[in-house]
Scaffold this active site. Structure first.
Site, PDB file in Angstrom:
ATOM      1  N   HIS A 378      88.702  -4.764 109.021  1.00  0.00           N
ATOM      2  CA  HIS A 378      89.493  -5.752 109.760  1.00  0.00           C
ATOM      3  C   HIS A 378      88.808  -7.118 109.759  1.00  0.00           C
ATOM      4  O   HIS A 378      89.398  -8.136 109.383  1.00  0.00           O
ATOM      5  CB  HIS A 378      89.696  -5.248 111.187  1.00  0.00           C
ATOM      6  CG  HIS A 378      90.488  -6.167 112.058  1.00  0.00           C
ATOM      7  ND1 HIS A 378      91.815  -5.973 112.338  1.00  0.00           N
ATOM      8  CD2 HIS A 378      90.135  -7.303 112.727  1.00  0.00           C
ATOM      9  CE1 HIS A 378      92.260  -6.940 113.133  1.00  0.00           C
ATOM     10  NE2 HIS A 378      91.251  -7.762 113.385  1.00  0.00           N
ATOM     11  N   GLU A 379      87.548  -7.143 110.182  1.00  0.00           N
ATOM     12  CA  GLU A 379      86.851  -8.424 110.300  1.00  0.00           C
ATOM     13  C   GLU A 379      86.605  -9.061 108.933  1.00  0.00           C
ATOM     14  O   GLU A 379      86.625 -10.288 108.801  1.00  0.00           O
ATOM     15  CB  GLU A 379      85.540  -8.248 111.060  1.00  0.00           C
ATOM     16  CG  GLU A 379      85.692  -7.734 112.488  1.00  0.00           C
ATOM     17  CD  GLU A 379      86.635  -8.578 113.344  1.00  0.00           C
ATOM     18  OE1 GLU A 379      86.851  -9.762 113.026  1.00  0.00           O
ATOM     19  OE2 GLU A 379      87.162  -8.035 114.335  1.00  0.00           O
ATOM     20  N   HIS A 382      89.563 -11.123 107.983  1.00  0.00           N
ATOM     21  CA  HIS A 382      89.469 -12.485 108.524  1.00  0.00           C
ATOM     22  C   HIS A 382      88.548 -13.339 107.662  1.00  0.00           C
ATOM     23  O   HIS A 382      88.862 -14.484 107.308  1.00  0.00           O
ATOM     24  CB  HIS A 382      88.894 -12.451 109.941  1.00  0.00           C
ATOM     25  CG  HIS A 382      89.826 -11.962 110.995  1.00  0.00           C
ATOM     26  ND1 HIS A 382      91.061 -12.520 111.223  1.00  0.00           N
ATOM     27  CD2 HIS A 382      89.696 -10.969 111.922  1.00  0.00           C
ATOM     28  CE1 HIS A 382      91.653 -11.899 112.234  1.00  0.00           C
ATOM     29  NE2 HIS A 382      90.849 -10.956 112.670  1.00  0.00           N
ATOM     30  N   HIS A 385      89.996 -14.258 104.323  1.00  0.00           N
ATOM     31  CA  HIS A 385      91.037 -15.266 104.520  1.00  0.00           C
ATOM     32  C   HIS A 385      90.391 -16.648 104.646  1.00  0.00           C
ATOM     33  O   HIS A 385      90.823 -17.626 104.010  1.00  0.00           O
ATOM     34  CB  HIS A 385      91.845 -14.926 105.777  1.00  0.00           C
ATOM     35  CG  HIS A 385      93.117 -15.702 105.910  1.00  0.00           C
ATOM     36  ND1 HIS A 385      94.012 -15.484 106.941  1.00  0.00           N
ATOM     37  CD2 HIS A 385      93.659 -16.705 105.177  1.00  0.00           C
ATOM     38  CE1 HIS A 385      95.035 -16.306 106.820  1.00  0.00           C
ATOM     39  NE2 HIS A 385      94.846 -17.064 105.766  1.00  0.00           N
TER      40      HIS A 385
END
Length: 593
Positions: A378-379, A382, A385
């Site tokens: 998940h992190e 980020h 991105h």
């Protein structure tokens, strides 16, 4: 140990280098302020003023980034905390040197403003200027903007108080595990206790943790009340209809999208209640309680992954994103973006943080659980991105909208889930385990975060009506929401009424709904990636690279998702129902039900 801690020396070699940049902040702010009164003189002057503003902001972000990352490593170290306070205080002091820009821009006569917007020199900045002008009804006079800027550090006090109390001062003690061994209870180990197969262990940990929040509930109520008052007051000052509208305005997101999310999830609560029925059946419980919601349905299938194994699993799972993505992802380890060590004093939770001039760092307290592997994926979503955006966009347009901040991260989790299922085609027990995890992730990300979003709206509406947000009021309203969302099949322990006290996202000004919309978008995008559609892969990478170069809803439409319609949320909740059906099938094949 260095391989599982981040390398902040890549940002600043030492504190002396940081101090040197810190010392430049005032002169850069003054260089920007020198353009005051001159914005309408010519396109060249306005362009130079924007560049000076970006020059200051870019350095300020870098200086603040290092300070807060160092502080989050160990919140108990006074020198680290003091560094954050110094930056925050200085930026507050310097805010008057920036406060003049928007009011002066808004005061330029329309005819002259149109001439400036049409000038070739300002073609690159036309989009951001139009975004600023859209906010014209909410920009105050220079004097008023100056006052608000000066109060920035003061207005953040409730948030800082919450963080200090929650992350540093609270002591939860220890809990005996299923083997009778005392284990530390803290923010990092909380999920491990909630996933323990032994119900008594879960129950003891649950009550032990919330005992501390009950003891401090009035203080937590005061900090949350202070934050809500700030949001409501600032919305009123800037002439918004509500704090919600003020928060969504930055992303140009209509309030209807937020309200439609709440309505869609409420409409689909029966699917969630069906999942709870299945959980109760497998766990052989007449009534579930709140500390049963993460209990493993198949505890013998529980798997652990050390950090290196989890990292490799994540890299493999993200292969559908293509070779360009994979090569850049490898830098997370070669450049040491990640701080994964569990330790006292470390900031709770997990996040991706950084700035235009840093690595996209990741903080996580990795405790070898499958949940930690998903959190890592998940992190890193980020971080990737941010990396793509920073690499492909000028600083002025690199900061992507918060509205879509959770799309890439959630998409990574979905790819990881699919990868694990494909690795285990015949292991029905582990597949059931994975479907349960997927159902729990969707439950936590769409249903739970929407419940949080509804609570945020409720307390801000109360704040706008001058209803005091006392501990009793917050607990009562939070318990009512839990009852509605979790249904009659859960006998909610009264301690859950205090959960509001430990959720840091309630201080983030209407952030949590983005998890739900983000997962809804990610579910649709991930299906295209997993189908091997090259055009959809390129469209997805285009989304990652877009930054803030277009309106956020247009960026998502280009990627293949129209978040202005209810379709993505409805489809996501249909997927959830399908996941529960798959779980039921695998459980039947294993003979569990």
């Amino acid at each position: 140990m260095s391989e599982v801690t981040w390398d902040l020396e890549a940002l600043y070699a030492d504190t002396a280098a940081w101090e040197a940049d810190f010392a430049q902040l005032r002169s850069k702010a003054e260089a920007f302020a020198a353009f005051k009164g001159k914005l309408s003189e010519s396109p060249a002057v306005l362009k130079a003023a924007i560049e000076a503003s970006d020059d200051f902001d870019r350095l300020a972000e870098k200086v603040y980034c290092y300070a807060h990352l160092r502080s989050d490593e160990d919140t108990s170290i006074g020198a680290n905390r003091a560094r954050v306070d110094r930056v925050s205080s200085l930026l507050s002091q310097l805010s008057p040197l920036e406060a003049w820009f928007s009011p002066e821009l808004m005061a330029i006569p329309d005819d002259r403003m149109q001439e400036l917007l049409n000038a070739p020199e300002l073609a690159f900045y036309r989009r951001s200027l139009l975004e600023l002008l859209r906010e014209k009804p909410h920009i105050l006079s220079e004097a008023e903007e100056r006052l608000i800027g000066l109060l920035g550090d003061v207005l953040g006090t409730p948030d800082e108080t919450f963080s200090t109390l929650n992350d540093t001062d609270l002591e939860f003690g220890k809990v005996k595990d299923e083997n009778g061994k005392l284990q530390s209870l803290n923010h990092g180990s909380w999920h491990r206790f909630m996933e323990n197969p032994d119900r008594e262990v879960r129950k003891k940990a649950f009550h032990k943790l919330y005992r501390q929040y009950r003891l401090h509930r009035n203080t937590f109520a005061a900090t949350l009340d202070g934050t809500v008052k700030r949001h409501v007051t600032m919305a009123n000052i800037r002439r918004y209809d509500s704090a919600l509208q003020a928060s969504l305005s930055n992303d140009n997101v209509p309030v209807a999208i937020y309200e439609n999310l709440l309505a869609a999830v409420r409409k689909n609560l029966p699917a969630l209640h069906d999942y709870f029925d299945l959980r109760a059946q497998v766990l052989k419980l007449d009534d579930l309680d709140m500390y049963d919601l993460y209990a493993p349905l198949l505890p013998d299938c529980r798997k652990e992954y050390d950090f290196n194994s989890g990292a490799q699993l994540v890299r493999e799972a993200l292969a559908p994103l293509g070779t360009e993505y994979g090569k850049l992802l490898q830098q997370a380890w070669s450049q040491r973006w990640i701080d994964a060590v569990c330790r006292k004093g470390k900031r709770s939770g997990a996040y991706s943080g950084g700035c235009y001039d840093s690595y996209p760092y990741v903080l996580i307290s990795y405790d070898n659980t499958l949940n930690d592997v998903f959190t890592l994926a998940h992190e890193l979503g980020h971080s990737m991105h941010s990396l793509f955006s920073n690499t492909h966009q000028h600083y002025h347009y690199a900061d992507y909208a918060i509205f879509v901040a959770e799309v890439a991260s959630t998409c990574n989790e979905l790819l990881l889930s699919d990868h694990l299922l494909k690795q285990n085609p015949d292991d029905h027990a582990f597949r059931a385990y994975l479907y349960a995890h997927q159902a729990d992730e969707i439950r936590a990300t769409i249903y739970r975060q929407t419940m949080f979003a509804e609570f945020e709206k409720l307390i801000h509406d109360a704040g706008s009506e001058n209803i005091p947000l006392t501990a009793d009021y917050l607990s009562e309203k939070y318990y009512e929401l839990n009852t509605a969302y979790h249904g009659k099949n859960i006998s909610a322990d009264r301690d859950i009424e205090l959960e509001w006290a430990r959720i840091p996202h309630f201080y983030y000004n209407f952030y949590v709904y983005k998890y739900a919309t983000g997962m809804s978008a990610a579910l649709k995008l991930s299906r295209g990636l997993l189908a091997g559609d090259k055009d959809k892969q390129n469209a997805y990478l285009g989304f990652l690279k877009a930054g803030d170069s277009k309106d956020v809803l247009d960026i998502m439409r280009d990627a293949g998702v129209d978040l202005a319609t209810p379709e993505p949320v409805d489809s996501a909740l249909e997927f959830f129902a399908g996941t529960v059906a798959n779980l039921r099938r695998e459980l039947t094949l294993t003979g569990v039900i």
